[in-house]
Design an enzyme around this catalytic site. Structure first.
Site, PDB file in Angstrom:
ATOM      1  N   ASP A 181      49.668 -66.030  58.385  1.00  9.66           N
ATOM      2  CA  ASP A 181      50.384 -65.906  59.658  1.00  9.66           C
ATOM      3  C   ASP A 181      51.806 -66.461  59.565  1.00  9.66           C
ATOM      4  OD1 ASP A 181      49.896 -68.585  59.467  1.00  9.66           O
ATOM      5  OD2 ASP A 181      48.630 -68.735  61.252  1.00  9.66           O
TER       6      ASP A 181
ATOM      7  N   ASP B 261      50.660 -81.882  53.224  1.00  9.40           N
ATOM      8  CA  ASP B 261      49.664 -81.967  54.291  1.00  9.40           C
ATOM      9  C   ASP B 261      48.306 -82.432  53.775  1.00  9.40           C
ATOM     10  OD1 ASP B 261      49.245 -79.649  52.847  1.00  9.40           O
ATOM     11  OD2 ASP B 261      49.561 -78.283  54.514  1.00  9.40           O
TER      12      ASP B 261
ATOM     13  N   HIS C  49      52.737 -69.414  58.266  1.00 10.77           N
ATOM     14  CA  HIS C  49      52.928 -70.862  58.411  1.00 10.77           C
ATOM     15  C   HIS C  49      53.306 -71.494  57.071  1.00 10.77           C
ATOM     16  CE1 HIS C  49      48.393 -71.330  57.547  1.00 10.77           C
ATOM     17  NE2 HIS C  49      48.967 -72.079  56.637  1.00 10.77           N
TER      18      HIS C  49
HETATM   19  C1  GLP Z   1      47.134 -73.724  53.633  1.00 11.82           C
HETATM   20  C2  GLP Z   1      48.145 -74.793  53.226  1.00 11.82           C
HETATM   21  C3  GLP Z   1      49.505 -74.194  52.976  1.00 11.82           C
HETATM   22  C4  GLP Z   1      49.367 -72.999  52.047  1.00 11.82           C
HETATM   23  C5  GLP Z   1      48.501 -71.949  52.677  1.00 11.82           C
HETATM   24  C6  GLP Z   1      48.337 -70.715  51.831  1.00 11.82           C
HETATM   25  O1  GLP Z   1      47.200 -73.435  54.980  1.00 11.82           O
HETATM   26  N1  GLP Z   1      48.260 -75.823  54.191  1.00 11.82           N
HETATM   27  O2  GLP Z   1      50.353 -75.172  52.407  1.00 11.82           O
HETATM   28  O3  GLP Z   1      50.635 -72.479  51.747  1.00 11.82           O
HETATM   29  O4  GLP Z   1      47.223 -72.515  52.893  1.00 11.82           O
HETATM   30  O5  GLP Z   1      47.338 -70.900  50.870  1.00 11.82           O
HETATM   31  P1  GLP Z   1      47.129 -69.989  49.614  1.00 11.82           P
HETATM   32  O6  GLP Z   1      48.204 -70.340  48.656  1.00 11.82           O
HETATM   33  O7  GLP Z   1      45.787 -70.374  49.085  1.00 11.82           O
HETATM   34  O8  GLP Z   1      47.196 -68.576  50.066  1.00 11.82           O
END
Ligand code: GLP
Length: 261
Positions: free
Chosen positions: A136, A67, A138
């Protein structure tokens, strides 16, 4: 989904790195699906070490990131392209032209989404997809409610995600409101997925992802339908799981049949 419970962030990163290193050695032109966020940083550090110390060769590897924020230039401090360059690509011998991150500045974003899918298909599909999860539940930027059949698309970010990701920006106002993301349907086509989660803040998301119903309210739960996904979670992130005895038992016994697989 296989679940591997490890002590902490370091062990989670070690385990994930072992899988990625083995996959690159087995298939030097591996197509890697990569994620950003703090979760996979330890994995990327270990891949850099494996390149420096053990000569892990990325010269034929290809990568596709999940993304990118809409509106951020590739060299913007918080763009995912810059994150990947700084955290991994510049430190290994992957060819820059073999690394792909959606273009948040593309004119005609919808066309760009379709082209990104085509590029993945033309590369032969993703062999190994690395995933983190949002609080959440995702994956990538597939926010709650996203179709589980979705393809690469433009999405609005939820307030929670904007809040979570504002730690990297000067203020929440500066976090982009939209992103380009691989869809859940696209992610499910990867041949193998590794889901990483660390820390108590992910405990609810991990429980819903692994043991909850498959629902678009928790897009990571769609991975329960994937034939080859392993979730590597540390003890804090695993705290709300119910079937931990089974996961641990399975893990302990795995070695006994490993040579027959
Ligand atoms: C963002 C990214 C995800 C990632 C998530 C969690 O939303 N688009 O790909 O998994 O953050 O981030 P973190 O690993 O910093 O908790």
């Amino acid at each position: 989904m296989d679940v591997v419970i490890v002590r902490d962030y370091e062990e989670m990163s070690d385990r994930a790195a072992a899988i990625v290193v083995r996959a690159i050695r087995q298939k030097p032109d591996l197509v890697l699906g990569l994620a950003t966020g703090s979760t996979p940083e330890g994995l990327y550090q270990r891949l850099i070490e494996a390149h420096r110390k053990d000569g892990l060769d990325f010269s034929r590897a290809r990568s596709f990131n999940l993304d990118e924020y809409v509106g951020l230039a590739p060299d913007h401090e918080q763009s995912y392209r810059r994150f990947m360059n700084e955290k991994l690509f510049e430190h290994v011998n992957i060819k820059p032209e073999n690394t792909h991150v959606p273009d948040g500045l593309a004119r005609g974003l919808l066309r760009h989404c379709a082209e990104y899918e085509d590029m993945i298909r033309n590369a032969g599909g993703i062999d190994l997809q690395v995933l983190g999860i949002g609080r959440d539940g995702h994956v990538a930027f597939n926010e709650p409610g996203t179709s589980l059949g979705s393809r690469t698309h433009v999405t609005a970010l939820t307030r929670e995600t904007i809040e979570d990701n504002s730690r990297f920006f000067d203020s929440p106002d500066q976090v982009p409101r939209f992103a380009v993301t691989l869809g859940i349907g696209s992610i499910l086509e990867a041949r193998k997925c590794i889901v990483l989660a660390s820390g108590a803040g992910k405990a609810d998301a991990v429980r819903a992802t692994v043991e909850g119903p498959i629902t678009s309210a928790v897009t990571a739960s769609a991975l329960q339908m994937h034939p080859d996904t392993v979730a590597i979670v540390d003890e804090a992130a695993a705290a709300n799981l119910e079937r931990t005895d089974f996961y641990r038992w399975q893990q302990e016994n795995w070695d006994r049949i490993a040579d027959k697989l």
